[in-house]
Motif scaffolding. Structure first.
Motif, mmCIF file in Angstrom:
data_model
loop_
_atom_site.group_PDB
_atom_site.id
_atom_site.type_symbol
_atom_site.label_atom_id
_atom_site.label_comp_id
_atom_site.label_asym_id
_atom_site.label_seq_id
_atom_site.Cartn_x
_atom_site.Cartn_y
_atom_site.Cartn_z
ATOM 1 N N SER A 1 0.828 -1.201 0.000
ATOM 2 C CA SER A 1 0.000 0.000 0.000
ATOM 3 C C SER A 1 0.869 1.259 0.000
ATOM 4 O O SER A 1 0.496 2.262 -0.594
ATOM 5 N N ASP A 2 2.028 1.221 0.651
ATOM 6 C CA ASP A 2 2.923 2.374 0.660
ATOM 7 C C ASP A 2 3.732 2.457 -0.635
ATOM 8 O O ASP A 2 4.095 3.532 -1.070
ATOM 9 N N ASP A 3 3.995 1.323 -1.246
ATOM 10 C CA ASP A 3 4.896 1.237 -2.380
ATOM 11 C C ASP A 3 4.221 1.542 -3.716
ATOM 12 O O ASP A 3 4.889 1.622 -4.731
ATOM 13 N N GLU A 4 2.894 1.689 -3.758
ATOM 14 C CA GLU A 4 2.113 1.955 -4.953
ATOM 15 C C GLU A 4 2.083 0.771 -5.915
ATOM 16 O O GLU A 4 1.769 0.928 -7.076
ATOM 17 N N LYS A 5 2.440 -0.414 -5.467
ATOM 18 C CA LYS A 5 2.358 -1.614 -6.298
ATOM 19 C C LYS A 5 1.355 -2.554 -5.646
ATOM 20 O O LYS A 5 1.454 -2.868 -4.468
ATOM 21 N N ILE A 6 0.387 -3.012 -6.433
ATOM 22 C CA ILE A 6 -0.640 -3.911 -5.929
ATOM 23 C C ILE A 6 -0.495 -5.245 -6.642
ATOM 24 O O ILE A 6 -0.485 -5.296 -7.861
ATOM 25 N N GLU A 7 -0.391 -6.329 -5.861
ATOM 26 C CA GLU A 7 -0.234 -7.655 -6.427
ATOM 27 C C GLU A 7 -1.582 -8.358 -6.420
ATOM 28 O O GLU A 7 -2.242 -8.451 -5.390
ATOM 29 N N VAL A 8 -2.026 -8.838 -7.585
ATOM 30 C CA VAL A 8 -3.316 -9.498 -7.710
ATOM 31 C C VAL A 8 -3.112 -10.826 -8.411
ATOM 32 O O VAL A 8 -2.430 -10.901 -9.435
ATOM 33 N N SER A 9 -3.708 -11.887 -7.857
ATOM 34 C CA SER A 9 -3.638 -13.185 -8.520
ATOM 35 C C SER A 9 -4.897 -13.351 -9.349
ATOM 36 O O SER A 9 -6.002 -13.147 -8.868
ATOM 37 N N GLY A 10 -4.737 -13.741 -10.597
ATOM 38 C CA GLY A 10 -5.858 -13.869 -11.516
ATOM 39 C C GLY A 10 -6.553 -15.199 -11.407
ATOM 40 O O GLY A 10 -6.196 -16.062 -10.599
ATOM 41 N N ASP A 11 -7.580 -15.393 -12.246
ATOM 42 C CA ASP A 11 -8.325 -16.645 -12.257
ATOM 43 C C ASP A 11 -7.468 -17.806 -12.757
ATOM 44 O O ASP A 11 -7.616 -18.936 -12.321
ATOM 45 N N ASP A 12 -6.560 -17.510 -13.676
ATOM 46 C CA ASP A 12 -5.714 -18.548 -14.248
ATOM 47 C C ASP A 12 -4.479 -18.838 -13.403
ATOM 48 O O ASP A 12 -3.619 -19.597 -13.806
ATOM 49 N N GLY A 13 -4.367 -18.234 -12.228
ATOM 50 C CA GLY A 13 -3.256 -18.515 -11.329
ATOM 51 C C GLY A 13 -2.058 -17.607 -11.533
ATOM 52 O O GLY A 13 -1.078 -17.709 -10.807
ATOM 53 N N LYS A 14 -2.097 -16.729 -12.527
ATOM 54 C CA LYS A 14 -0.978 -15.826 -12.768
ATOM 55 C C LYS A 14 -1.063 -14.638 -11.820
ATOM 56 O O LYS A 14 -2.136 -14.139 -11.533
ATOM 57 N N LYS A 15 0.102 -14.188 -11.356
ATOM 58 C CA LYS A 15 0.138 -13.011 -10.494
ATOM 59 C C LYS A 15 0.481 -11.796 -11.331
ATOM 60 O O LYS A 15 1.383 -11.835 -12.166
ATOM 61 N N ARG A 16 -0.269 -10.727 -11.115
ATOM 62 C CA ARG A 16 -0.019 -9.487 -11.832
ATOM 63 C C ARG A 16 0.244 -8.387 -10.826
ATOM 64 O O ARG A 16 -0.365 -8.345 -9.764
ATOM 65 N N VAL A 17 1.146 -7.492 -11.180
ATOM 66 C CA VAL A 17 1.476 -6.371 -10.319
ATOM 67 C C VAL A 17 0.937 -5.110 -10.980
ATOM 68 O O VAL A 17 1.336 -4.754 -12.080
ATOM 69 N N PHE A 18 -0.012 -4.449 -10.301
ATOM 70 C CA PHE A 18 -0.615 -3.231 -10.820
ATOM 71 C C PHE A 18 -0.062 -2.029 -10.086
ATOM 72 O O PHE A 18 0.163 -2.064 -8.883
ATOM 73 N N SER A 19 0.145 -0.956 -10.808
ATOM 74 C CA SER A 19 0.535 0.309 -10.205
ATOM 75 C C SER A 19 -0.730 1.025 -9.777
ATOM 76 O O SER A 19 -1.662 1.154 -10.560
ATOM 77 N N SER A 20 -0.778 1.498 -8.536
ATOM 78 C CA SER A 20 -1.986 2.170 -8.064
ATOM 79 C C SER A 20 -2.131 3.551 -8.692
ATOM 80 O O SER A 20 -3.222 4.095 -8.739
ATOM 81 N N LYS A 21 -1.054 4.100 -9.213
ATOM 82 C CA LYS A 21 -1.112 5.422 -9.831
ATOM 83 C C LYS A 21 -1.631 5.343 -11.263
ATOM 84 O O LYS A 21 -2.564 6.054 -11.639
ATOM 85 N N THR A 22 -1.061 4.470 -12.080
ATOM 86 C CA THR A 22 -1.451 4.376 -13.487
ATOM 87 C C THR A 22 -2.485 3.281 -13.744
ATOM 88 O O THR A 22 -3.091 3.252 -14.807
ATOM 89 N N TYR B 1 -4.261 -2.576 -18.923
ATOM 90 C CA TYR B 1 -5.194 -2.239 -17.862
ATOM 91 C C TYR B 1 -5.890 -3.510 -17.396
ATOM 92 O O TYR B 1 -6.049 -4.460 -18.160
ATOM 93 N N PRO B 2 -6.347 -3.566 -16.138
ATOM 94 C CA PRO B 2 -7.040 -4.759 -15.654
ATOM 95 C C PRO B 2 -8.388 -4.945 -16.356
ATOM 96 O O PRO B 2 -8.977 -3.990 -16.855
ATOM 97 N N VAL B 3 -8.884 -6.160 -16.337
ATOM 98 C CA VAL B 3 -10.129 -6.498 -17.019
ATOM 99 C C VAL B 3 -11.300 -5.780 -16.368
ATOM 100 O O VAL B 3 -12.235 -5.345 -17.043
#
Length: 145
Positions: free
Chosen positions: A84-105, A113-115
């Protein structure tokens, strides 16, 4: 304003609908829970408060957090707190892949962009980005002069 004959009639009809749908809803809930039902559901049964359990959303979230804390090792909790402090959000998808989203962009590591992000929101982000670029360009030009 709400005392007209029409609004009174509408209110009466809505009350009747509520009673009718309550019976159907109770039957659907019992079916979901797997309760066998030999006899028809009566209206008095619907109105009893013992059958319906009201849960607070806060209580449900607390229970979920406790379960996650018990299951997850302590290292994972620290990563979440840092994300939350680092502006990077890690999300695991339905297919088991992990994606790292930037909270700013709101883009992932591949620039996608996320689905779940709506097209209008994406367009709004793009126009805001363009405005910022134009302002920065103007400032650079003004500094040169």
């Amino acid at each position: 304003m709400a005392k007209s004959i029409r609004s009174k009639w509408k209110r009466k009809c809505r009350a009747i609908k509520r009673e009718r749908y309550a019976v159907k809803e109770l039957a659907r809930l019992k079916k979901m829970l797997g309760v066998k039902e030999e006899e028809k559901v009566t209206e008095s049964e619907v109105m009893e408060s013992d059958q319906v359990i009201f849960l607070d959303a806060g209580e449900i979230n607390k229970k979920k957090k406790k379960k996650k804390q018990e299951e997850a090792p302590p290292e994972v909790e620290e990563d979440v707190a840092m994300s939350s402090d680092d502006e990077k959000i890690e999300v695991s998808g339905d297919d088991g892949k992990k994606r790292v989203f930037s909270s700013k962009t709101l883009k992932d590591q591949n620039g996608q962009y996320p689905v779940w992000l709506h097209k209008r929101k994406i367009a709004k982000l793009c126009t805001n980005k363009e405005k910022i670029k134009r302002k920065a360009k103007r400032r650079r030009q003004n500094k040169k002069k």
